[in-house]
Each structure stands twice: as structure tokens, then as C-alpha cells.
Design a protein around this motif. Structure first.
Motif, PDB file in Angstrom:
ATOM      1  N   ASP A   1      52.092  17.145  50.178  1.00 36.54           N
ATOM      2  CA  ASP A   1      53.462  16.644  50.279  1.00 36.54           C
ATOM      3  C   ASP A   1      54.470  17.737  49.907  1.00 36.54           C
ATOM      4  O   ASP A   1      55.431  17.991  50.636  1.00 36.54           O
ATOM      5  CB  ASP A   1      53.606  15.432  49.345  1.00 36.54           C
ATOM      6  CG  ASP A   1      55.003  14.856  49.404  1.00 36.54           C
ATOM      7  OD1 ASP A   1      55.483  14.661  50.538  1.00 36.54           O
ATOM      8  OD2 ASP A   1      55.621  14.656  48.344  1.00 36.54           O
ATOM      9  N   VAL A   2      54.201  18.413  48.780  1.00 39.78           N
ATOM     10  CA  VAL A   2      55.115  19.466  48.314  1.00 39.78           C
ATOM     11  C   VAL A   2      55.168  20.595  49.339  1.00 39.78           C
ATOM     12  O   VAL A   2      56.245  21.082  49.705  1.00 39.78           O
ATOM     13  CB  VAL A   2      54.652  20.018  46.932  1.00 39.78           C
ATOM     14  CG1 VAL A   2      55.436  21.269  46.570  1.00 39.78           C
ATOM     15  CG2 VAL A   2      54.827  18.980  45.865  1.00 39.78           C
ATOM     16  N   GLY A   3      54.002  21.023  49.819  1.00 42.13           N
ATOM     17  CA  GLY A   3      53.929  22.121  50.776  1.00 42.13           C
ATOM     18  C   GLY A   3      54.704  21.805  52.043  1.00 42.13           C
ATOM     19  O   GLY A   3      55.503  22.625  52.531  1.00 42.13           O
TER      20      GLY A   3
ATOM     21  N   THR B   1      58.658  21.576  51.299  1.00 44.80           N
ATOM     22  CA  THR B   1      59.357  22.846  51.050  1.00 44.80           C
ATOM     23  C   THR B   1      59.365  23.741  52.294  1.00 44.80           C
ATOM     24  O   THR B   1      60.357  24.405  52.576  1.00 44.80           O
ATOM     25  CB  THR B   1      58.725  23.618  49.869  1.00 44.80           C
ATOM     26  OG1 THR B   1      57.321  23.634  50.044  1.00 44.80           O
ATOM     27  CG2 THR B   1      59.071  23.007  48.560  1.00 44.80           C
ATOM     28  N   LEU B   2      58.269  23.723  53.037  1.00 47.20           N
ATOM     29  CA  LEU B   2      58.249  24.546  54.257  1.00 47.20           C
ATOM     30  C   LEU B   2      59.230  24.002  55.295  1.00 47.20           C
ATOM     31  O   LEU B   2      59.806  24.759  56.074  1.00 47.20           O
ATOM     32  CB  LEU B   2      56.841  24.612  54.836  1.00 47.20           C
ATOM     33  CG  LEU B   2      55.964  25.738  54.265  1.00 47.20           C
ATOM     34  CD1 LEU B   2      54.563  25.673  54.819  1.00 47.20           C
ATOM     35  CD2 LEU B   2      56.563  27.108  54.542  1.00 47.20           C
TER      36      LEU B   2
ATOM     37  N   PHE C   1      57.705  25.385  58.735  1.00 45.93           N
ATOM     38  CA  PHE C   1      56.480  24.576  58.737  1.00 45.93           C
ATOM     39  C   PHE C   1      55.566  24.972  59.897  1.00 45.93           C
ATOM     40  O   PHE C   1      54.346  24.990  59.766  1.00 45.93           O
ATOM     41  CB  PHE C   1      56.827  23.086  58.797  1.00 45.93           C
ATOM     42  CG  PHE C   1      55.623  22.207  58.649  1.00 45.93           C
ATOM     43  CD1 PHE C   1      54.955  22.127  57.425  1.00 45.93           C
ATOM     44  CD2 PHE C   1      55.135  21.483  59.717  1.00 45.93           C
ATOM     45  CE1 PHE C   1      53.827  21.338  57.284  1.00 45.93           C
ATOM     46  CE2 PHE C   1      54.007  20.693  59.584  1.00 45.93           C
ATOM     47  CZ  PHE C   1      53.353  20.614  58.364  1.00 45.93           C
ATOM     48  N   SER C   2      56.197  25.333  61.004  1.00 42.83           N
ATOM     49  CA  SER C   2      55.394  25.690  62.189  1.00 42.83           C
ATOM     50  C   SER C   2      54.637  27.008  61.986  1.00 42.83           C
ATOM     51  O   SER C   2      53.710  27.304  62.724  1.00 42.83           O
ATOM     52  CB  SER C   2      56.297  25.799  63.415  1.00 42.83           C
ATOM     53  OG  SER C   2      57.261  26.794  63.182  1.00 42.83           O
TER      54      SER C   2
ATOM     55  N   VAL D   1      59.725  32.149  52.897  1.00 44.58           N
ATOM     56  CA  VAL D   1      58.457  31.704  52.301  1.00 44.58           C
ATOM     57  C   VAL D   1      58.508  31.919  50.784  1.00 44.58           C
ATOM     58  O   VAL D   1      58.073  31.058  50.007  1.00 44.58           O
ATOM     59  CB  VAL D   1      57.246  32.458  52.920  1.00 44.58           C
ATOM     60  CG1 VAL D   1      55.956  32.042  52.242  1.00 44.58           C
ATOM     61  CG2 VAL D   1      57.157  32.208  54.402  1.00 44.58           C
ATOM     62  N   GLY D   2      59.067  33.064  50.373  1.00 45.63           N
ATOM     63  CA  GLY D   2      59.198  33.344  48.948  1.00 45.63           C
ATOM     64  C   GLY D   2      60.008  32.251  48.258  1.00 45.63           C
ATOM     65  O   GLY D   2      59.670  31.799  47.163  1.00 45.63           O
TER      66      GLY D   2
END
Lengths: 368, 531
Positions: free
Chosen positions: A113-115, A118-119, A125-126, A143-144
Motif C-alpha cells: 500500500d505504501v509503495g 508514494t510511487l 508507478f509505471s 524516486v528518492g
């Protein structure tokens, strides 16, 4: 409720080099602040002390009232964005982002969920399967940032986060940064050396020099009322002229720059015959073909350049002093010729006066 | 720029003739001699089958091989387990004397292994700890393999900038988790290289092993000892031809094992994934307590002091009371060793520079990779097998080669990669910007070479020379395997020990240790000053 408080922080290297000198500051909850300074001013050391990478010799660091001065970095629960991204090269974008939730033992669902969240915030996300070397500089910094956000911290520290990016990416990312920080309700500290960047994104700016905070406040206040020659020079493209106070009448002080050249200021904290430094932004200069009343000074146009939508005229005054005028482009200004004599005025409320520095103006403005 | 400069000045490195010369040298003097034993085995396959038909011989070979492999595997494992935290300590911790400790830890690298082995053997005998031959040899081998592991891992850890470490720390990872999940994946190639080199070094070690086994009083031999001694000890009951076959079989197997293992490790290295294992983070947090850190440091320093530092120098303490010593014999052998080391260093530098340059500036990446692989082969072949193979090669073609020349050629073969690797890295690091700047200021090519390229490469030249000279000075196995009449200082010590002249061997070892230590320190200092 105050979020971050620093009390009398001092840090030296090799016992003689003072990196941070008795710094105290208070950053409010959900505030976006910038710490600005030249190279070696101590701003990065201060940030590293807040993060826990460096231990102060004296002083304390508080997060939400809790003394964290001796807490190691891994226990401070901070998000940190590095100038060189510091993405783990052997891990994919996804693995980089979920590193902290995984280490902290969150369940698989929570980690996913977090990943994902945030992406999606940073719009990558892609690209979750990509590795850092497959990304552009801007993507790497996104990403950082996603990795820092995924750590779940409400404090975000950024060490020159836009320093490694090209101008175009920098422009778009800096505003996005502020939006994300505000939307997520974070307290952010942004360290850098670009005053333009800081003024655009910050609620408040701290200016550091020689390990000390020499002024802080909202960007507009710093721009309009710098408390020193250093801050005036650092925060905007300012002109600095040396003159003597020759008159005090009504709400104005009159400063003589050279024979026949005078300027007026609303700052009345100086005495007659006192040697002062007059400062005003290049954008505050107005040009005239003929002398006008009150504060008016003349110069000869020696250089003319066009930069970022403005004309910058270099005007040679009598003696060695010169003034740069930043002007809105117009056909009238475009037609002006090198060698032409022009008259300048500056709104007295925009003319700042400073005591003449002990070691001279040149020394004060020197940058190492 | 550099290709242009060299192409049009004193070097003609891009010419077809130069390439042919480089390849010819590599094949004729390095690769064919190193692996000629494999051709010899193929040619004598029927004789080998009949030789191995006797179970006692099969047992002799497998026994020695298994013994060697077990020792090498354990040595490599212990080197890694202790080498990594030790390298970490040297590169990441700031404490008074850390620089001195780093220098001390690399000392055993320079010492002749037979002298070192003798000293270590005397030390472990002195301790009266009841050790089997296996554990005794493991401890002796650790003395000279540990600095390899620390050196390789230390260089890798220095290369890793702190920002990845800080990024992982700030994300909440305890120190051990940071090391496991971030640092180790970054230095995986060096971890594998360190493990392999320690394994290969232990597997091929001859001088120290012979000396240690003699001092310990056991007749059990490792595989390299069987090759080097050709007929002494356990293999004494077989004919001279059969002894040659025995040595060839063992050499062939050692070469096969080394190349297979090297290829396997290369494949493993390509796999980049590294599991995060989040549940281990809890355990690592507990292990991060000050108690465990203190315990780890005590174990680490005890290991370093008692296993690595004291054994090689223990002999210095034992020779003070001895009054008579045959200095002239040692001087002759030492002179030979120094002469061989000097010849090897000069020839290797002459042939290594163009090869290193070629590997960096060759246009074809595929050719470059192939050449890199070929150059590295002598590094992975046990030196004793290489020496035996080289002796076979030259004698097989009917050349009457003087013993000294044979030794020089053997040493050339296994030290060549050290020069090429060191100079290759230096060429990679030599920025063309300096050369462009110099040319931009109007310097002619020869001036650029003299004032920019050579000064910048000087430290690499010194490093390469030190590596080659010390490696040549300390080699025993290849020297003994290439000729029976070797007269070098390490072999002299082995002969003294074999003749039970332990006191004389002690003094010779001590003198050799002092001399090489002094040389090593001087050369390192001169490299540092030049830098």
C-alpha cells in the motif's frame, strides 16, 4: 505545536574550524523552510546534525519536544532526500521505495500500500520495475523523494535536492516538491544555495554565514528588509554604492554618492556625515532622459545585455562606482545607445542603508 | 587524445605488429606454458589410466587433493568472516593508530611464505595447543591469506561513498542491516574475488606448507607439496616417470578446479539480486547493542593479534641467542632471489605497459573482455601447477634452458597479471582532460608524456613493481616445481628445514623477513612521496 527546535548547536572540525556556531532555531509544524548559504557556511552540517549523521559538541535537537540529540539516525524517523539521489543501485525502483517499510517490519499489505501510494504521488508507478541506472536525473530524484515519503516520517530533510538536475527539471520539480510537502502535511527543511529556488518554495528562509544564522523570515521580508550587506547581496541582484549622509529632512535621509549624484532613503537610522553603503535592487531603478526632482543621479550607459526577459544596463557613475538597472523591455529602452547619458531614480522606500563595513565594501562582498 | 598522442609519438601501440607481439608474448610465455600440463595429460592418457589403476595411488592423489581443498575452503571462509569486519574497521572507524594498523595488516603480504610459514609453525608449536595437521595448516595459511582479503575488501569499502549507507540508516535500518542489504551487494564482486584469491592462494601454497609440516613432524602432504617435492615423502616409492605423471595429474586437477571455480564465481557475480529478509532486521537491531559490538571487537582484535600478526614475526624472538650462521649460503640464494625479482619486474613492466594500454584503449569490447580474461588466467592457476607446467613445456620442446631462466619465466607467468591489472586501472583513471589541457597550452607530445602522463602514472608503476618484486621474492612452489636445482632464498629455507637445520632456517627466515619488510616499507614510502 513546534516541530523542530535547535538550541545553541555548535560543531567544529579539527578543533579550529567552526562549522556551526551557536545556532538556535525553531521550525513550526508543517512548515517548509529553506536554509541558504554559500559553500562552507555550515548549512549542510546543520542539516546533518538534525538528521543525526553528526553529533553537536554543544546544544540540543528536539523533535516535538523530545530530545533527540543523541538518538542515532535510524531511530529519528526522518525522511532524507540526497543531492546525489543515493538510490540503492542493486534494487529496483519498487524495492528502493519499500526499503524502509520492509525494514520496519510492516505487513506485506501495508508495504504494498505504501509503495503504491508514494510511487503514484511522484508519478512513477509505471516505472516500479526499473533500476536506478535506467532513470533520468529527475526521475531518480522523484524516486528518492518517494523513498523518503514511504518511510512514514513527518519530517523531510532535503540536502540540495535539485542540485544535480538540469534547469528545466528543476523548475517543475521544485513546485511539485512544495505541493507534496503541503498536501502530506510534512515539516520540511530544504538546504540549498539558490535564493530564487528558496524564495519560490519556502514559508521561511534561514540565511547562514560562517556557521551562524544571520537572518530568518518569510521570503518577502528578507527581500525587502535584509539586515546586512551579505543578506542583501545574497538574496537579490543588488547594487551597492558608497556615500555620505548629507541631509535629513521630513521622512528622508539624503545620501551623496558623488558630485551631483544623490539618493534618498526612508531609513533614518544614520547620522549626518556618516559614511554608509546604499543598496537597492537593480529592478528598482528607473531611467529618465532628463534630470528629475529629488533623488536623481546620472550615469553613462556602458554595457547593455538582455537576460531572462529584461534589459540589464550597466551605468558608469562619476568616479569608479557603477549601477546595474534591470528594465522591462520596451522599444524606448531597446533604442538606447552605449555612451548615452541617462538619469536614474529609485523609490526612497526601496533604498536600504547600511553602516560602512570595517574592512571595506569589497571585502564584505567577497565570495570564496 | 591519449591514443592519438601515443600513436604519433614514441609508441606505435596501435600497429598490427605491436598487437601481434603482445598476443604472442601472452600466448607463448604466459598461457601455453601455464596450461601445457593439460596437453601433456591428454598425450599420456593411457599411461595415466594404468597409473591410476592402483588404488594406493588413487588414494594418494585424492587424499592430498581433498586435504588441500578442505584447508583452502576453510581458510577462505575464515578470511572472509574476519576480513570483512576488519576491513570495515580500518575504512570506517576513526581511531588513533588506524593508519598504522592498516599498514601492519598488509605486512605479511610482503614476506616470503616459507619464512613466514616457518615462523608461524614455530609459534603454533610453542603455544602447545593440541592441533591436528589440518588445523595447524589452516592457521599457518591464514597468516598470509588474511591480508589479501583485507586489502581487496578495504579497497572496495573505501570506494563506496557514505551516501548509500546514510540513506539506508536514515530509512531506519540498523547498522548490520545496512551492511547486509546495501554494502554487501555493492561489494559483491570484491567479496567473491577475495574469497577466491584466498582459496587459490591457500590451495597453491607450497613453501609455508612444506616447512610447517616438517616442523610439525607429519608426513601427510597437500597437493602442491606432492607436486613440488616430486618423490619425497609419501610418493617416494614410485619410479621417476611415474612421479612425473603424479605431479602432472595433480597439477592438471588443480588447474581444472581453479578455472571451474573461477567461472562458477563469475556466473554467480552476474546475479545481482540480494534478498532483503526483513525479519533479520530485528535480530540485527539486537546485535547492534554495545555489548555485542564490544564482544565482536575483542574477538576481532584477538584473532588479528594471535593468528595474523604475531606468528609471522615470532621467529625474530627465537633467533637472538643463536651464534653461528652460514651467511654466505644465504647471501648467494638471496642474491639469486633479488636478481630474479629484478629481471621479472623489468620484463613484466616492459610487456605489461603496452598490454594494459591495449586493454583500455582497444576499440573492440569483445576482444578486450577476452584479453582481460586471458591475462587473469595465471592468477587463478595454483603457482605450483603453473611452475610444473612451465617446466614441462620448455623441456618438452627440447630447449636447454638454464635453471635461472626457467625460474624467471615461471615467475614472469604468475606475476604478469599483477602488472597488467594495476596499470590497466591507472590508464582508466588517467583523465584525457589533463592531456588535452597540456596540449592546449602548446606542449609537444613528448613533453606531454614526460610532464603529464608519466608523473601521473608513476605511483601505479611503483605499485606494480612492488607487487611483482615481493610476489617473486616470496614464491616457493613454482620455483621448486619448475626445477629441482632452484637456488632462491625461500627454497633455501625449505631445504634447511628438510635437512632438520631448524636453527639455521630460523635465522634465515628472520633475516629474510627483516629484509623484505624493509624493502616493502621503503618502496611504499617512495610511492607515497611521489604521489
Amino acid at each position: 505545536m513546534p516541530k523542530i527546535i535547535l538550541e545553541n548547536i555548535r560543531k567544529t572540525y579539527q578543533k579550529t574550524i567552526v562549522a556551526v556556531d551557536n545556532v538556535s532555531l525553531r521550525i513550526e509544524d508543517r512548515e517548509y523552510v529553506s536554509i541558504l548559504g554559500t559553500s562552507g557556511s555550515g548549512k549542510t552540517t546543520l542539516l546533518r546534525i538534525i538528521a543525526g549523521f553528526e553529533t553537536p559538541e554543544t546544544g540540543k535537537v528536539f523533535f516535538d519536544g523530545q530530545d533527540v540529540s543523541f538518538l542515532p539516525p535510524e531511530k529519528r524517523n526522518i525522511g532524507f532526500v540526497f543531492q546525489d539521489f543515493a538510490l540503492f543501485p542493486h534494487l529496483s525502483v519498487w524495492e528502493n521505495v519499500v526499503y524502509s517499510p520492509k525494514i520496519k517490519g510492516l505487513s506485506r499489505e501495508q508495504v504494498n500500500d505504501v509503495g503504491r501510494r508514494t510511487l503514484k504521488i511522484v508519478g512513477l508507478f509505471s516505472r516500479k520495475e526499473s533500476f536506478p541506472h535506467e532513470l533520468s536525473g529527475g526521475m531518480k530524484q522523484r524516486v528518492g523523494l518517494a523513498r523518503a515519503l514511504a518511510s512514514g516520517s513527518k519530517i523531510l530533510l532535503m540536502d540540495e535536492p535539485l542540485g544535480s538536475l538540469d534547469a528545466r527539471i528543476k523548475r517543475s520539480l521544485k513546485l511539485e516538491l512544495r505541493n507534496w510537502v503541503k498536501e502530506l502535511g510534512l515539516t520540511a527543511i530544504h538546504v540549498g544555495h539558490s535564493q530564487l529556488e528558496a524564495m519560490e518554495v519556502s514559508d521561511r528562509i534561514f540565511i547562514m554565514n560562517n556557521g551562524r544564522i544571520i537572518q530568518s523570515g518569510p521570503p518577502e521580508k528578507l527581500y525587502k528588509s535584509p539586515n546586512s550587506i551579505f543578506v542583501a547581496d545574497f538574496i537579490s541582484e543588488s547594487n551597492f554604492l558608497v556615500g555620505t549622509v548629507v541631509a535629513s529632512k521630513d521622512q528622508y535621509l539624503t545620501v551623496r554618492i558623488s558630485e551631483g549624484n544623490k539618493l534618498q532613503s526612508t531609513n533614518k537610522n544614520f547620522e549626518l556625515k556618516q559614511k554608509v553603503v546604499v543598496s537597492f535592487s537593480s529592478e528598482e531603478v528607473k531611467l529618465h532622459d532628463k534630470p528629475v526632482e529629488r533623488s536623481c543621479f546620472k550615469g553613462i550607459l556602458t554595457k547593455k545585455i538582455f537576460l531572462q526577459g529584461r534589459f540589464y544596463f550597466t551605468m558608469q557613475l562619476e568616479g569608479k562606482q557603477q549601477v546595474i538597472a534591470g528594465l522591462v523591455p520596451s522599444s524606448h529602452n531597446a533604442a538606447r545607445k552605449i555612451g548615452e547619458t541617462l538619469y536614474m531614480t529609485v523609490n526612497p522606500s526601496r533604498v536600504l542603508l547600511f553602516s560602512y563595513p570595517k574592512h571595506g565594501l569589497k571585502q564584505e562582498l567577497q565570495v570564496f | 587524445m591519449l591514443p592519438f598522442l601515443l600513436k604519433h609519438s614514441i609508441f606505435k601501440l596501435d600497429s598490427f605488429f605491436t598487437k601481434l607481439l603482445l598476443l604472442g608474448f601472452l600466448l607463448l610465455f604466459i598461457l601455453f606454458p601455464s596450461s601445457f600440463v593439460l596437453i601433456f595429460l591428454l598425450k599420456h592418457s593411457s599411461e595415466i589410466v594404468s597409473f591410476l589403476s592402483l588404488p594406493s595411488r588413487l588414494y594418494l592423489i585424492t587424499g592430498a587433493l581433498v586435504f588441500s581443498l578442505k584447508i583452502a575452503a576453510l581458510v577462505a571462509f575464515v578470511d572472509l568472516v574476519f576480513g570483512l569486519p576488519f576491513a570495515w574497521l580500518l575504512t570506517r572507524s576513526q581511531f588513533p593508530g588506524s593508519r598504522l594498523l592498516e599498514n601492519i595488516s598488509s605486512l605479511p603480504l610482503a614476506l616470503p611464505t616459507s619464512a613466514l610459514g616457518f615462523s608461524a609453525a614455530i609459534f603454533w608449536s610453542f603455544t602447545n595447543i593440541p592441533l591436528s595437521a589440518f588445523w595447524f595448516l589452516v592457521l599457518v595459511h591464514l597468516s598470509f591469506t588474511f591480508p589479501f582479503a583485507v586489502g581487496i575488501l578495504g579497497t572496495a569499502l573505501k570506494r563506496e561513498t557514505g551516501s548509500l549507507e546514510q540513506a539506508a540508516t536514515i530509512l531506519g535500518a540498523p547498522k548490520l542491516t545496512v551492511i547486509r542489504t546495501v554494502i554487501l551487494p555493492q561489494i559483491k564482486p570484491e567479496l567473491i574475488t577475495a574469497m577466491f584469491f584466498c582459496f587459490a592462494r591457500s590451495l597453491s601454497e607450497t613453501g609455508a606448507t612444506i616447512v610447517a609440516l616438517t616442523v610439525f613432524g607429519v608426513t601427510k602432504a597437500t597437493a602442491p607439496v606432492l607436486v613440488a617435492q616430486l618423490g619425497n615423502g609419501e610418493s617416494a616409492q614410485i619410479t621417476p616417470d611415474e612421479k612425473m605423471l603424479l605431479a602432472a595429474i595433480i597439477s592438471g586437477i588443480l588447474i581444472f578446479i581453479s578455472i571451474s571455480l573461477f567461472s562458477l564465481l563469475h556466473t554467480i557475480m552476474k546475479n545481482k539480486s540480494f534478498p532483503l529478509l526483513p525479519k533479520m532486521a530485528h535480530l540485527e537491531t539486537k546485535l547492534n547493542s554495545s555489548f555485542f559490538i564490544r564482544l565482536k571487537n575483542i574477538i576481532l582484535f584477538s584473532f588479528f593479534i594471535f593468528v595474523i600478526l604475531i606468528p609471522p614475526f615470532f621467529i625474530l624472538n627465537r633467533v637472538l641467542g643463536v651464534r653461528t650462521f652460514d651467511f654466505s649460503s644465504l647471501a648467494v640464494n638471496l642474491f639469486n632471489s633479488l636478481f630474479i625479482a629484478l629481471c621479472v619486474t623489468i620484463v613484466n613492466l616492459l610487456m605489461g605497459v603496452p598490454m594494459a594500454y591495449f586493454l583500455v584503449h582497444s576499440g573492440s569490447k569483445r576482444l578486450c573482455n577476452l584479453m582481460n580474461f586471458l591475462v587473469d588466467i595465471p592468477l587463478i592457476i595454483p603457482t605450483v601447477a603453473l611452475g610444473f607446467s612451465l617446466g614441462l613445456y620448455w623441456k618438452n620442446y627440447g630447449f636447454i634452458v638454464p635453471d635461472m631462466l626457467l625460474i624467471v619465466m615461471a615467475h614472469l607467468a604468475f606475476t604478469y597479471p599483477y602488472v597488467v591489472r594495476t596499470l590497466r586501472d591507472a590508464f582508466i583513471g588517467l583523465s584525457n582532460e589533463f592531456i588535452d589541457a597540456s596540449r592546449g597550452f602548446g606542449a609537444p607530445p613528448i613533453m606531454v608524456l614526460r610532464s603529464i602522463i608519466l608523473p601521473l602514472l608513476a605511483p601505479a608503476f611503483v605499485t606494480a613493481a612492488v607487487l611483482v618484486a615481493t610476489r617473486s621474492l616470496s614464491e616457493t612452489g613454482a620455483t621448486m616445481a619448475v626445477t629441482k636445482n632452484a637456488v632462491t632464498a625461500p627454497v633455501y629455507i625449505v631445504n634447511l628445514v628438510n635437512n632438520q637445520q631448524l636453527e639455521q632456517a630460523g635465522i634465515a627466515s628472520a633475516l629474510l623477513i627483516i629484509l623484505t619488510f624493509a624493502m616493502f616499507t621503503l618502496l611504499r614510502r617512495s610511492a607515497f612521496v611521489k604521489r
